[in-house]
Design a protein around this motif. Structure first.
Motif, PDB file in Angstrom:
ATOM      1  N   VAL A 169       0.849  -1.197   0.000  1.00  0.00           N
ATOM      2  CA  VAL A 169       0.000   0.000   0.000  1.00  0.00           C
ATOM      3  C   VAL A 169       0.888   1.252   0.000  1.00  0.00           C
ATOM      4  CG1 VAL A 169      -1.674   1.350   1.346  1.00  0.00           C
ATOM      5  CG2 VAL A 169      -1.987  -1.126   1.080  1.00  0.00           C
ATOM      6  N   ALA A 170       1.924   1.242   0.824  1.00  0.00           N
ATOM      7  CA  ALA A 170       2.861   2.377   0.860  1.00  0.00           C
ATOM      8  C   ALA A 170       3.496   2.591  -0.510  1.00  0.00           C
ATOM      9  CB  ALA A 170       3.939   2.144   1.919  1.00  0.00           C
ATOM     10  N   ASN A 171       3.877   1.500  -1.164  1.00  0.00           N
ATOM     11  CA  ASN A 171       4.475   1.603  -2.497  1.00  0.00           C
ATOM     12  C   ASN A 171       3.486   2.198  -3.493  1.00  0.00           C
ATOM     13  OD1 ASN A 171       6.911   0.485  -1.690  1.00  0.00           O
ATOM     14  ND2 ASN A 171       6.337  -1.588  -2.270  1.00  0.00           N
ATOM     15  N   ALA A 172       2.257   1.687  -3.496  1.00  0.00           N
ATOM     16  CA  ALA A 172       1.258   2.125  -4.464  1.00  0.00           C
ATOM     17  C   ALA A 172       0.882   3.590  -4.275  1.00  0.00           C
ATOM     18  CB  ALA A 172       0.020   1.240  -4.379  1.00  0.00           C
ATOM     19  N   MET A 173       0.833   4.041  -3.030  1.00  0.00           N
ATOM     20  CA  MET A 173       0.469   5.444  -2.790  1.00  0.00           C
ATOM     21  C   MET A 173       1.697   6.364  -2.781  1.00  0.00           C
ATOM     22  SD  MET A 173      -0.608   5.371   1.266  1.00  0.00           S
ATOM     23  CE  MET A 173      -0.574   7.138   1.571  1.00  0.00           C
ATOM     24  N   GLU A 174       2.876   5.767  -3.015  1.00  0.00           N
ATOM     25  CA  GLU A 174       4.139   6.505  -3.011  1.00  0.00           C
ATOM     26  C   GLU A 174       4.301   7.317  -1.728  1.00  0.00           C
ATOM     27  OE1 GLU A 174       4.374   8.663  -6.706  1.00  0.00           O
ATOM     28  OE2 GLU A 174       4.575   6.815  -7.868  1.00  0.00           O
ATOM     29  N   GLU A 200      12.843  -2.536   4.384  1.00  0.00           N
ATOM     30  CA  GLU A 200      14.047  -2.465   3.541  1.00  0.00           C
ATOM     31  C   GLU A 200      13.918  -3.391   2.333  1.00  0.00           C
ATOM     32  OE1 GLU A 200      17.627  -1.250   2.141  1.00  0.00           O
ATOM     33  OE2 GLU A 200      16.689  -0.437   3.942  1.00  0.00           O
ATOM     34  N   ARG A 201      13.365  -4.557   2.541  1.00  0.00           N
ATOM     35  CA  ARG A 201      13.242  -5.570   1.489  1.00  0.00           C
ATOM     36  C   ARG A 201      12.148  -5.223   0.472  1.00  0.00           C
ATOM     37  NH1 ARG A 201      12.533  -9.946   4.765  1.00  0.00           N
ATOM     38  NH2 ARG A 201      14.751  -9.887   5.082  1.00  0.00           N
ATOM     39  N   TRP A 202      11.023  -4.655   0.919  1.00  0.00           N
ATOM     40  CA  TRP A 202       9.852  -4.499   0.064  1.00  0.00           C
ATOM     41  C   TRP A 202       9.554  -3.071  -0.383  1.00  0.00           C
ATOM     42  CZ3 TRP A 202       6.936  -8.005  -2.433  1.00  0.00           C
ATOM     43  CH2 TRP A 202       7.135  -9.342  -2.087  1.00  0.00           C
ATOM     44  N   ARG A 203      10.076  -2.067   0.271  1.00  0.00           N
ATOM     45  CA  ARG A 203       9.719  -0.685  -0.081  1.00  0.00           C
ATOM     46  C   ARG A 203      10.420  -0.265  -1.363  1.00  0.00           C
ATOM     47  NH1 ARG A 203      10.824   5.006   2.188  1.00  0.00           N
ATOM     48  NH2 ARG A 203       8.907   6.067   1.596  1.00  0.00           N
ATOM     49  N   CYS A 204       9.664   0.330  -2.273  1.00  0.00           N
ATOM     50  CA  CYS A 204      10.227   0.788  -3.545  1.00  0.00           C
ATOM     51  C   CYS A 204      11.047   2.064  -3.362  1.00  0.00           C
ATOM     52  CB  CYS A 204       9.116   1.025  -4.569  1.00  0.00           C
ATOM     53  SG  CYS A 204       8.313  -0.489  -5.121  1.00  0.00           S
ATOM     54  N   LEU A 205      10.505   3.029  -2.622  1.00  0.00           N
ATOM     55  CA  LEU A 205      11.244   4.265  -2.364  1.00  0.00           C
ATOM     56  C   LEU A 205      12.241   4.005  -1.243  1.00  0.00           C
ATOM     57  CD1 LEU A 205       8.289   6.817  -2.364  1.00  0.00           C
ATOM     58  CD2 LEU A 205       9.905   6.359  -4.213  1.00  0.00           C
ATOM     59  N   LYS A 206      13.465   4.328  -1.481  1.00  0.00           N
ATOM     60  CA  LYS A 206      14.485   4.092  -0.457  1.00  0.00           C
ATOM     61  C   LYS A 206      14.643   5.335   0.401  1.00  0.00           C
ATOM     62  CE  LYS A 206      15.066  -0.025  -1.749  1.00  0.00           C
ATOM     63  NZ  LYS A 206      14.368  -1.048  -1.017  1.00  0.00           N
ATOM     64  N   GLY A 207      15.134   5.146   1.578  1.00  0.00           N
ATOM     65  CA  GLY A 207      15.333   6.234   2.519  1.00  0.00           C
ATOM     66  C   GLY A 207      15.598   5.650   3.887  1.00  0.00           C
ATOM     67  N   ARG A 208      15.926   6.498   4.803  1.00  0.00           N
ATOM     68  CA  ARG A 208      16.290   6.066   6.145  1.00  0.00           C
ATOM     69  C   ARG A 208      15.104   5.422   6.863  1.00  0.00           C
ATOM     70  NH1 ARG A 208      17.825   9.343  11.357  1.00  0.00           N
ATOM     71  NH2 ARG A 208      18.970   7.724  12.423  1.00  0.00           N
ATOM     72  N   ILE A 209      15.377   4.274   7.460  1.00  0.00           N
ATOM     73  CA  ILE A 209      14.395   3.579   8.294  1.00  0.00           C
ATOM     74  C   ILE A 209      14.861   3.779   9.733  1.00  0.00           C
ATOM     75  CG2 ILE A 209      13.352   1.362   8.870  1.00  0.00           C
ATOM     76  CD1 ILE A 209      14.050   0.526   5.937  1.00  0.00           C
ATOM     77  N   TYR A 210      14.021   4.388  10.546  1.00  0.00           N
ATOM     78  CA  TYR A 210      14.413   4.774  11.900  1.00  0.00           C
ATOM     79  C   TYR A 210      13.585   4.017  12.933  1.00  0.00           C
ATOM     80  CZ  TYR A 210      15.683   7.808  15.797  1.00  0.00           C
ATOM     81  OH  TYR A 210      16.144   8.298  17.000  1.00  0.00           O
ATOM     82  N   PRO A 211      14.112   2.891  13.437  1.00  0.00           N
ATOM     83  CA  PRO A 211      13.405   2.210  14.527  1.00  0.00           C
ATOM     84  C   PRO A 211      13.707   2.891  15.860  1.00  0.00           C
ATOM     85  CG  PRO A 211      15.276   0.893  13.802  1.00  0.00           C
ATOM     86  CD  PRO A 211      15.258   2.140  12.958  1.00  0.00           C
ATOM     87  N   ILE A 212      12.673   3.213  16.604  1.00  0.00           N
ATOM     88  CA  ILE A 212      12.845   3.795  17.945  1.00  0.00           C
ATOM     89  C   ILE A 212      12.877   2.622  18.919  1.00  0.00           C
ATOM     90  CG2 ILE A 212      11.911   5.344  19.690  1.00  0.00           C
ATOM     91  CD1 ILE A 212      10.409   6.786  17.434  1.00  0.00           C
ATOM     92  N   LEU A 213      14.037   2.369  19.492  1.00  0.00           N
ATOM     93  CA  LEU A 213      14.208   1.218  20.377  1.00  0.00           C
ATOM     94  C   LEU A 213      14.097   1.579  21.855  1.00  0.00           C
ATOM     95  CD1 LEU A 213      17.091  -0.557  18.450  1.00  0.00           C
ATOM     96  CD2 LEU A 213      14.619  -0.908  18.241  1.00  0.00           C
TER      97      LEU A 213
END
Length: 168
Positions: free
Chosen positions: A42-47, A68-81
């Protein structure tokens, strides 16, 4: 759209199409059928440029790997741990736990940011409208908590969508 070398299963494509016709959607499929992949689809389709994932603490890094594996648009992935990580307001993808998202420090910051897509994984964590976590994340009737429902689109994912009691 899917990243090169990846394809959605037919029922996943159908689920993605269904969600794209609505501002808010519940995916209540059984565990193991790819709700995470559909949400990223859904994120990919709605860009989607700004994505927030709220999930159980134990799967934050798993979500980061799947994005990371499935998203078409690349960019920083920020997990809040932890709460000391704070929120990176410029990260295109933020992943946090229900506990941290419902805290004052993290939750208020998340609620103030504009999101294209908010994903609630294991959304049955929000089944009680009286619970503080639900009020903080979905907003409350008194207007005390803004919540995250102001996003352009909200997806709720759960493998247990049927309530135990009608009130739920």
């Amino acid at each position: 759209p899917a990243p090169p070398g990846r394809t959605y299963l037919p029922y996943q494509r159908a689920g993605i199409g269904y969600a794209l016709r609505r501002p808010h959607t519940l995916f209540g499929d059984e565990p193991g059928l790819g709700k995470t992949i559909m949400a990223i689809g859904v994120a990919n389709a709605m860009e989607a440029q700004r994505i927030l994932v709220v999930c159980p603490a134990s799967v934050r890094l798993q979500w980061a790997a799947e994005v990371e594996r499935w998203r078409c648009l690349k960019g920083r992935i920020y997990p809040i741990l932890s709460s000391s990580d704070g929120v990176d307001p410029n990260a295109p993808v933020v992943i946090t736990s229900y506990q941290l998202a419902s805290s004052v420090a993290i939750g208020d910051t998340l609620a103030a940011l504009p999101w294209d897509l908010v994903i609630f994984d294991e959304a049955h964590y929000l089944k009680s409208y009286k619970a503080n976590r639900t009020k903080r994340l979905l907003g409350d009737f008194a207007g005390k908590h803004r919540g995250l429902m102001g996003a352009k689109r909200v997806l709720a994912l759960t493998g247990t969508p049927l309530p135990n009691r009608p009130r739920e």
